[in-house]
Scaffold this active site. Structure first.
Site, short mmCIF file in Angstrom:
data_model
loop_
_atom_site.label_atom_id
_atom_site.label_comp_id
_atom_site.label_asym_id
_atom_site.label_seq_id
_atom_site.Cartn_x
_atom_site.Cartn_y
_atom_site.Cartn_z
N GLU A 118 52.07 -102.07 85.93
CA GLU A 118 50.84 -102.70 86.40
C GLU A 118 49.63 -102.14 85.68
O GLU A 118 49.62 -101.00 85.19
CB GLU A 118 50.70 -102.55 87.90
CG GLU A 118 50.85 -101.13 88.34
CD GLU A 118 51.12 -101.00 89.82
OE1 GLU A 118 51.58 -101.97 90.44
OE2 GLU A 118 50.86 -99.91 90.35
N CYS B 182 42.50 -99.53 83.92
CA CYS B 182 43.46 -98.47 84.24
C CYS B 182 44.83 -98.91 83.73
O CYS B 182 45.35 -99.93 84.18
CB CYS B 182 43.45 -98.28 85.76
SG CYS B 182 44.68 -97.12 86.32
N CYS C 111 58.00 -92.95 86.94
CA CYS C 111 57.55 -91.59 86.58
C CYS C 111 58.68 -90.62 86.93
O CYS C 111 59.36 -90.81 87.94
CB CYS C 111 56.29 -91.24 87.37
SG CYS C 111 55.50 -89.70 86.86
N CYS D 3 55.37 -86.60 92.81
CA CYS D 3 54.25 -86.22 93.67
C CYS D 3 54.43 -86.97 95.00
O CYS D 3 54.67 -88.18 95.00
CB CYS D 3 52.93 -86.59 93.00
SG CYS D 3 52.80 -85.81 91.37
N CYS E 191 52.24 -90.12 96.02
CA CYS E 191 52.11 -91.18 95.02
C CYS E 191 53.30 -92.10 95.08
O CYS E 191 54.44 -91.64 95.01
CB CYS E 191 52.00 -90.55 93.63
SG CYS E 191 52.10 -91.77 92.31
N GLY F 294 52.99 -93.52 85.56
CA GLY F 294 53.56 -92.62 84.57
C GLY F 294 52.70 -91.41 84.24
O GLY F 294 51.52 -91.34 84.56
N GLU F 295 53.35 -90.45 83.59
CA GLU F 295 52.69 -89.23 83.17
C GLU F 295 52.47 -89.34 81.65
O GLU F 295 53.42 -89.23 80.86
CB GLU F 295 53.58 -88.03 83.52
CG GLU F 295 53.17 -86.70 82.92
CD GLU F 295 51.67 -86.37 83.08
OE1 GLU F 295 51.18 -86.28 84.20
OE2 GLU F 295 51.00 -86.22 82.03
N SER G 136 45.03 -83.93 87.81
CA SER G 136 45.35 -84.23 89.20
C SER G 136 45.58 -82.91 89.91
O SER G 136 46.71 -82.41 89.96
CB SER G 136 46.60 -85.10 89.28
OG SER G 136 46.32 -86.37 88.75
N CYS H 95 47.96 -97.04 92.87
CA CYS H 95 49.14 -96.63 92.14
C CYS H 95 50.45 -97.18 92.73
O CYS H 95 50.79 -96.86 93.87
CB CYS H 95 49.14 -95.10 92.21
SG CYS H 95 50.11 -94.30 91.00
#
Ligand code: SAH
Ligand code: SF4
Length: 419
Positions: free
Chosen positions: A130, A143, A150, A154, A157, A215-216, A269, A389
């Site tokens: 997205e 964004c 991911c 977390c 999230c 994602g990271e 973060s 997210c």
């Protein structure tokens, strides 16, 4: 309740192509996307299709300006490139955007796209990501996602509950920007879209890019770097590095490299001021604890009062939102040129947290403000389209699951309707 202002399924119409394996070896060999290739790679590719060496640099520069400066998707319209060459390029190459599964437009002008990517292996389910566009009076922030899902987990999230499917290619990363520019008419001379709800007054509608989608980004370093090179290239997408922000959960060994090799703005973060709590909220903390993370921040190349690091802090009721924690936050960041972004927690179905009360967020912000940080509380945007997210994708997955339970046969990559 959310509305789908427009639901488009863009068929790129890639014709069946015999492909290098020869007719019959594969039923479908899509044209190769040129998106995300560096200038050098574009020149090589032109060499492969017979463009003489002395012309390659010029031809690649022309292509580049059409693709990234003008948003042209049709090779035939690239009028300054020789007609025969346009035809040869078009035979095997494409400038396709990711396919739009849904486009949602919030009453506040926020736009959210659920996008379908081409699977690497034909026949495998198509991954979905997205992209969210947040317009304000004087700027427009896009964004974008860097991975499908991911690997990190977390606990607040929703993306963290989805397994990683794969890294995005550089082309898929810039593809999100190209698609957003197409949809909001953000190309030079492009007509304003009919539904220009809430778009900024400024001539350019996308002024800022944040890598804060799924994602990271530091776990997909090379592709993100290549994509950001194109994004910041003055003849490419022309978004200044000052207006590109990469958000990381804290992959400490990659932070210095991000500064040296990408030179973009950094967001961390943080979300907790003690290791025991951060271990739970942002589990990568067990590997790279707060002290190591802040050391990497202090050493971030180019850090100055004009180029500060943003620390993101999600407000979780009764978990990390005490006034003592606000004071500790200020103490921890002393000496680091920093901005603090307090983010009201955006709940998702089944989330184990709640958003802090508004009064608490304000008193937390007051401590931070008194310490000299202008700390805007990021107002929730696009709530009516669940623009946080991981949420749109989860809704779609959920609908698909219930349709399957109800015995409705779905094609492999069907998207569920969102109501
Ligand atoms: N993986 C990167 C970038 C993507 S997440 C990172 O973690 O930084 C972008 C930001 O959204 C992060 O600060 C993340 O902590 C925050 N976020 C994730 N889920 C959220 C939620 N439900 N509510 C509010 N913020 C959230
Ligand atoms: Fe991954 Fe970032 Fe979500 Fe953590 S907050 S699970 S790192 S996307």
């Amino acid at each position: 309740m959310s509305t789908i202002a427009d639901q488009t399924a863009v068929e790129e119409g890639l014709p069946a192509d015999a492909g290098p394996q020869g007719a019959g070896a594969t039923a479908f060999a899509p044209r190769r996307s040129l998106l995300g290739l560096s200038r050098a790679r574009l020149q090589e590719l032109l060499g492969e299709i017979g463009v003489p060496e002395r012309q390659r640099r010029m031809r690649a520069a022309q292509l580049w300006r059409w693709i990234y400066g003008r948003g042209q998707t049709d090779f035939a319209a690239m009028s300054n490139i020789a007609k025969e060459l346009r035809a040869v390029i078009a035979e095997r190459h494409a400038l396709a955007r990711p396919e739009i599964v849904t486009e949602q437009i919030s009453s506040d002008g926020t736009r959210k796209w659920l996008l379908r990517l081409t699977p690497f292996v034909a026949g495998e389910p198509a991954p979905e990501i997205e992209t969210v566009y947040i317009p304000e009076a004087d700027r427009g922030t896009l964004c974008i996602s860097s991975q499908v899902g991911c690997t990190l987990t977390c606990t607040f999230c929703h993306t963290g509950t989805q397994r990683l499917v794969r890294n995005l290619t550089a082309g898929e990363i810039v593809g999100q920007i190209l698609l957003a520019r197409d949809r909001i008419g953000d190309w030079p001379g492009a007509p304003a879209p009919g539904d220009g709800t809430g778009l900024p007054e400024a001539e350019r509608k996308i002024t800022n890019i944040v890598l804060m989608g799924m994602g990271e980004p530091l776990y997909n370093f090379d592709n993100v770097r290549e994509a950001m090179e194109i994004t910041s290239d003055g003849e490419g997408l022309s978004v200044s590095k000052r207006r590109i922000t990469l958000s990381t959960s804290g992959v400490v060994p990659m932070i210095g490299r991000a500064g040296r090799e990408m030179g973009v703005m950094l967001a961390i973060s943080l979300h907790a001021v003690r290791d025991d709590l951060r271990d739970v909220l942002v589990p990568i903390n067990r590997k790279y604890p707060i002290a190591a993370l802040l050391d990497a921040c202090r050493a971030y190349p180019g850090l100055s009062n004009a180029k500060r690091i943003t620390f993101e802090y999600v407000m979780l009721k009764g978990v990390n939102d005490s006034i003592a924690e606000a004071k500790e936050l200020v103490r921890l960041l002393a000496g680091i040129p920093a901005k603090i972004n307090l983010i009201p927690f955006n709940p998702w179905p089944g989330a184990p947290y709640e958003c802090s009360d508004w009064e608490r967020i304000e008193s937390f912000a007051e401590v931070v403000n008194r310490a000299g940080y202008a700390s805007p509380i990021r107002t929730p945007r696009g709530r009516d389209i669940m623009a946080a997210c991981g949420q749109l994708r989860s809704a779609s997955e959920k609908v698909k699951a219930s349709l399957r339970r109800a015995g409705v046969p779905l094609p492999a990559n069907a998207a569920g309707p969102i109501t």
